[in-house]
Design a protein around this motif. Structure first.
Motif, PDB file in Angstrom:
ATOM      1  N   PHE A  45      -1.651  -9.506   1.186  1.00 12.82           N
ATOM      2  CA  PHE A  45      -2.713 -10.215   0.631  1.00 12.82           C
ATOM      3  C   PHE A  45      -3.416 -10.512   1.873  1.00 12.82           C
ATOM      4  O   PHE A  45      -4.472 -11.237   2.847  1.00 12.82           O
ATOM      5  N   ARG A  79      -2.185  -6.875   6.155  1.00 14.67           N
ATOM      6  CA  ARG A  79      -3.092  -6.280   4.799  1.00 14.67           C
ATOM      7  C   ARG A  79      -1.671  -5.285   4.229  1.00 14.67           C
ATOM      8  O   ARG A  79      -1.606  -4.163   3.965  1.00 14.67           O
ATOM      9  N   ILE A 124      -0.744  -4.942   1.696  1.00  9.20           N
ATOM     10  CA  ILE A 124      -0.786  -4.363   0.388  1.00  9.20           C
ATOM     11  C   ILE A 124      -1.834  -2.531   0.634  1.00  9.20           C
ATOM     12  O   ILE A 124      -0.722  -1.720  -0.463  1.00  9.20           O
ATOM     13  N   GLU A 125      -1.924  -2.800   2.291  1.00  7.74           N
ATOM     14  CA  GLU A 125      -2.357  -1.507   1.605  1.00  7.74           C
ATOM     15  C   GLU A 125      -1.714  -0.038   1.291  1.00  7.74           C
ATOM     16  O   GLU A 125      -1.772   1.015   1.762  1.00  7.74           O
ATOM     17  N   VAL A 184      -1.207   0.869  -1.783  1.00  8.62           N
ATOM     18  CA  VAL A 184      -2.504   1.101  -2.973  1.00  8.62           C
ATOM     19  C   VAL A 184      -2.215   2.661  -2.396  1.00  8.62           C
ATOM     20  O   VAL A 184      -3.626   3.114  -2.937  1.00  8.62           O
ATOM     21  N   VAL A 203      -5.350   1.711  -8.707  1.00  4.96           N
ATOM     22  CA  VAL A 203      -4.766   0.682  -8.454  1.00  4.96           C
ATOM     23  C   VAL A 203      -3.956  -0.516  -9.160  1.00  4.96           C
ATOM     24  O   VAL A 203      -3.266  -0.690  -8.662  1.00  4.96           O
ATOM     25  N   VAL A 254      -8.450  -5.899  -3.430  1.00  2.74           N
ATOM     26  CA  VAL A 254      -8.264  -4.512  -2.773  1.00  2.74           C
ATOM     27  C   VAL A 254      -9.018  -3.949  -2.524  1.00  2.74           C
ATOM     28  O   VAL A 254      -9.098  -3.731  -1.353  1.00  2.74           O
TER      29      VAL A 254
END
Length: 308
Positions: free
Chosen positions: A129, A133, A135-136, A139, A145, A306
């Motif tokens: 995070f 980023r 995490i993108e 997802v 999600v 997110v």
């Protein structure tokens, strides 16, 4: 010629009897698409396999960070202190030191599960995070999600169980001569409680990883993790805290009931020793409740961060 009446009525390559003319193209058969549930299950399995593949490639690093703190704890308390004639249980000789070893070894397993849940989920989550980023990338998987977060929790729970299997033998054999942890494995309790404890701690890791910014990781360890460890029954039994009281109120024994680690340490003592411990009919439902609470709050935070 009249329209065909074969098995493919709109296909000009068939006659009335349904026979296909030589050289005519075969009809295209369209399969129904996978259901959303099936696609989500496939994505979940793929995310978990990816995490476990990364674990296998870095297994040496995983073992190193898993065993370092438990090894140092048992080395200092169960080897160094008895050798130099100092430490908990020293006044009672080797018998008292062995009694302390019986209390400490399950506590070491419990904190290894907790730290593994924080390291594999909270630390990784806070980094993903962060500024990059990362995490993108996760997802974008074809699944809801929240399922991405669940995959991280489940893969972290597997790592927690592996750490428990690694740490228990090490904590058992590292001790001074004459000091022995009296272990008696209760298999049914062990195989049910260890996975539940791992899920609870990785759910806590999800909550912490989505609640703290990367720059505040030190604050998380100072104000959350350390109090959990020292008030989590790692070095003492919950039943012995009844000796700490003001009047007839056993205030510390009541205070630590808000700490999820106390239920794990007491559960590990129930699973691996015959030492006095908190009743299992309390440990199981409370630990399951903590798991649901942490997972629910963590999923809410994860979705918010997110989509923000």
């Amino acid at each position: 010629m009249a329209a065909s009446e074969g098995p493919y009525p709109d296909d000009p390559g068939t006659d009335r009897a349904g026979a296909r003319a030589p050289g005519s193209p075969a009809p295209i058969s369209v399969r129904p698409p996978r259901s959303a549930q099936a696609a989500a299950r496939s994505a979940l399995a793929a995310l978990i396999r990816r995490d476990l593949l990364v674990l296998r490639k870095h297994f040496g690093e995983f073992v190193g960070r898993t065993v370092m703190q438990p090894f140092l704890l048992v080395f200092v308390f169960l080897y160094v202190f008895p050798i130099i004639g100092q430490g908990i249980g020293g006044a009672a000789g080797r018998g008292g030191q062995s009694a302390f070893a019986t209390v400490l070894v399950p506590g070491v397993v419990a904190i290894s599960i907790m730290f593994q849940g924080i390291q594999s989920v909270a630390i990784q989550m806070s980094q993903e995070f962060g500024y990059t980023r990362e995490i993108e990338d996760r997802v974008q998987a074809p699944c809801p999600v929240w399922l991405v977060a669940v995959a991280r929790v489940l893969s972290g729970a597997v790592q927690g169980m592996i750490s428990a299997v690694i740490v228990l033998p090490i904590a058992t054999v590292v001790h001074a001569p004459g000091v022995h942890a009296r272990l008696d494995v209760h298999w049914w309790t062990a195989v049910t409680l260890v996975p539940l404890a791992c899920l609870a701690m990785t759910s806590l890791g999800l909550l912490l990883g989505t609640a703290f910014e990367p720059r505040n990781i030190g604050v998380m360890f100072g104000f959350v993790v350390l109090p959990l460890v020292f008030l989590g029954g790692t070095y003492y039994q919950w039943t012995r805290l009844s000796l700490v009281h003001v009047g007839s109120f056993h205030w510390l024994q009541v205070l630590v009931l808000a700490n999820p680690l106390i239920y794990i340490t007491e559960g590990m003592r129930a699973a691996f020793t015959d030492a006095e411990h908190m009743p299992l009919y309390v440990i199981y439902p409370v630990l399951a409740g903590f798991c649901v609470l942490f997972l629910g709050l963590g999923l809410r935070n994860f979705r918010h961060r997110v989509l923000s």
